[in-house]
Design an enzyme around this catalytic site. Structure first.
Site, PDB file in Angstrom:
ATOM      1  N   ASP A 104      38.083  29.236  43.441  1.00 14.87           N
ATOM      2  CA  ASP A 104      38.759  30.575  44.185  1.00 14.87           C
ATOM      3  C   ASP A 104      37.676  31.325  44.706  1.00 14.87           C
ATOM      4  O   ASP A 104      37.133  31.200  45.913  1.00 14.87           O
ATOM      5  CB  ASP A 104      39.499  31.341  42.965  1.00 14.87           C
ATOM      6  N   GLY A 106      34.527  31.329  43.685  1.00 13.98           N
ATOM      7  CA  GLY A 106      33.306  30.347  43.672  1.00 13.98           C
ATOM      8  C   GLY A 106      32.291  31.152  42.813  1.00 13.98           C
ATOM      9  O   GLY A 106      31.225  30.344  42.554  1.00 13.98           O
ATOM     10  N   ASN A 107      32.597  32.101  42.087  1.00 15.27           N
ATOM     11  CA  ASN A 107      31.557  32.742  41.110  1.00 15.27           C
ATOM     12  C   ASN A 107      31.341  31.956  39.692  1.00 15.27           C
ATOM     13  O   ASN A 107      30.181  31.603  39.605  1.00 15.27           O
ATOM     14  CB  ASN A 107      32.144  34.032  40.679  1.00 15.27           C
ATOM     15  N   THR A 108      32.398  31.377  39.325  1.00 13.78           N
ATOM     16  CA  THR A 108      32.101  30.578  38.159  1.00 13.78           C
ATOM     17  C   THR A 108      31.302  29.154  38.422  1.00 13.78           C
ATOM     18  O   THR A 108      30.297  29.053  37.749  1.00 13.78           O
ATOM     19  CB  THR A 108      33.616  29.999  37.669  1.00 13.78           C
TER      20      THR A 108
HETATM   21  P1  IMP Z   1      36.302  31.602  40.560  1.00 15.38           P
HETATM   22  O1  IMP Z   1      35.199  31.782  39.903  1.00 15.38           O
HETATM   23  O2  IMP Z   1      36.957  32.999  41.275  1.00 15.38           O
HETATM   24  O3  IMP Z   1      36.111  30.337  41.873  1.00 15.38           O
HETATM   25  O4  IMP Z   1      37.713  31.146  39.703  1.00 15.38           O
HETATM   26  C1  IMP Z   1      37.566  29.866  39.057  1.00 15.38           C
HETATM   27  C2  IMP Z   1      38.510  29.987  37.960  1.00 15.38           C
HETATM   28  O5  IMP Z   1      39.579  30.957  38.007  1.00 15.38           O
HETATM   29  C3  IMP Z   1      39.493  28.526  37.958  1.00 15.38           C
HETATM   30  O6  IMP Z   1      38.677  27.541  37.074  1.00 15.38           O
HETATM   31  C4  IMP Z   1      40.533  29.142  37.206  1.00 15.38           C
HETATM   32  O7  IMP Z   1      40.511  29.040  35.779  1.00 15.38           O
HETATM   33  C5  IMP Z   1      40.804  30.363  37.779  1.00 15.38           C
HETATM   34  N1  IMP Z   1      41.699  30.394  38.739  1.00 15.38           N
HETATM   35  C6  IMP Z   1      41.424  30.792  40.145  1.00 15.38           C
HETATM   36  N2  IMP Z   1      42.568  30.878  40.822  1.00 15.38           N
HETATM   37  C7  IMP Z   1      43.631  30.111  40.068  1.00 15.38           C
HETATM   38  C8  IMP Z   1      45.127  29.756  40.400  1.00 15.38           C
HETATM   39  O8  IMP Z   1      45.289  29.908  41.513  1.00 15.38           O
HETATM   40  N3  IMP Z   1      45.554  29.561  39.415  1.00 15.38           N
HETATM   41  C9  IMP Z   1      45.154  29.422  37.949  1.00 15.38           C
HETATM   42  N4  IMP Z   1      43.689  29.445  37.677  1.00 15.38           N
HETATM   43  C10 IMP Z   1      43.068  30.010  38.703  1.00 15.38           C
END
Ligand code: IMP
Ligand code: MG
Length: 182
Positions: A104, A106-108
């Site tokens: 999403d 990408g922070n994680t």
């Molecule tokens: P990021 O760090 O913003 O890229 O978020 C990644 C994490 O957020 C993923 O591993 C999911 O656990 C959660 N996440 C982000 N978008 C979604 C979604 O549309 N549905 C369910 N989980 C999401």
């Protein structure tokens, strides 16, 4: 608390997912010609995807998991990352394939990539089932991507909303995306 959200529409069917996961397995198998491969699933979201994916990679490999937690509170993904479960498998000198459910912001991934690079793997690549293509700057662009995801909150096939819906064999959008915190 009763669920206040319900499913809106199927976005990727069970058959579509199975077909794409088979292709991803072949791509990954072709990419790694030699060396030890460790497939690292990021829990919990990758658990079903990882199980299907590794069964489509014929080459020898090992499987382990990561459980990451963000410092700080709330639903933002800012802050540092720490591992609640740290793979006991030695990472140094191995090809590491980090498997994530969805990219999403990408922070994680960015925080995990920095941490994993410090373990001196032979190589580090990312396989994401879904990619929203909204991340501003990724330390490593995922080399293997299942599907580009629409800008919706998706559940099923491992993805949750408040821990629900992970067991669905397909991927669907939610009717009420309020309060979705991953
Ligand atoms: P990021 O760090 O913003 O890229 O978020 C990644 C994490 O957020 C993923 O591993 C999911 O656990 C959660 N996440 C982000 N978008 C979604 C979604 O549309 N549905 C369910 N989980 C999401
Ligand atoms: Mg989640």
């Amino acid at each position: 608390m009763p669920a206040t959200v319900s499913l809106e529409a199927e976005v990727f069917s069970q058959e579509q997912i199975a077909g794409r996961v088979q292709e991803l397995g072949r791509e990954i198998d072709a990419h790694y010609s030699s060396g030890d491969l460790l497939v690292l699933g990021l829990l919990k979201g990758s658990f079903i995807f990882l199980g299907d994916l590794v069964r489509n990679i014929p080459r020898p490999l090992q499987v382990d998991f990561l459980v990451a937690a963000s410092y700080g509170s709330g639903t933002t993904t800012s802050g540092d990352v720490r591992l609640l479960y740290d793979p006991e498998t030695q990472l140094r000198g191995k090809h590491i394939l980090l498997v994530e459910d969805i990219v999403d912001s990408g922070n994680t991934l960015n925080r995990l990539v920095r941490l994993l690079k410090g373990r001196e793997p032979r190589s580090l690549e990312i396989c994401a089932l879904l990619h929203k293509r909204i991340a501003q700057s990724l330390e490593i662009e995922p080399r293997f991507v299942g599907f580009d995801a629409p800008p919706l909150f998706l559940v099923g096939y491992g993805l949750d909303h408040a821990e629900n819906y992970r067991h669905l064999p397909f991927i669907a959008s939610l009717k009420d995306p309020e309060g979705t915190d991953g």
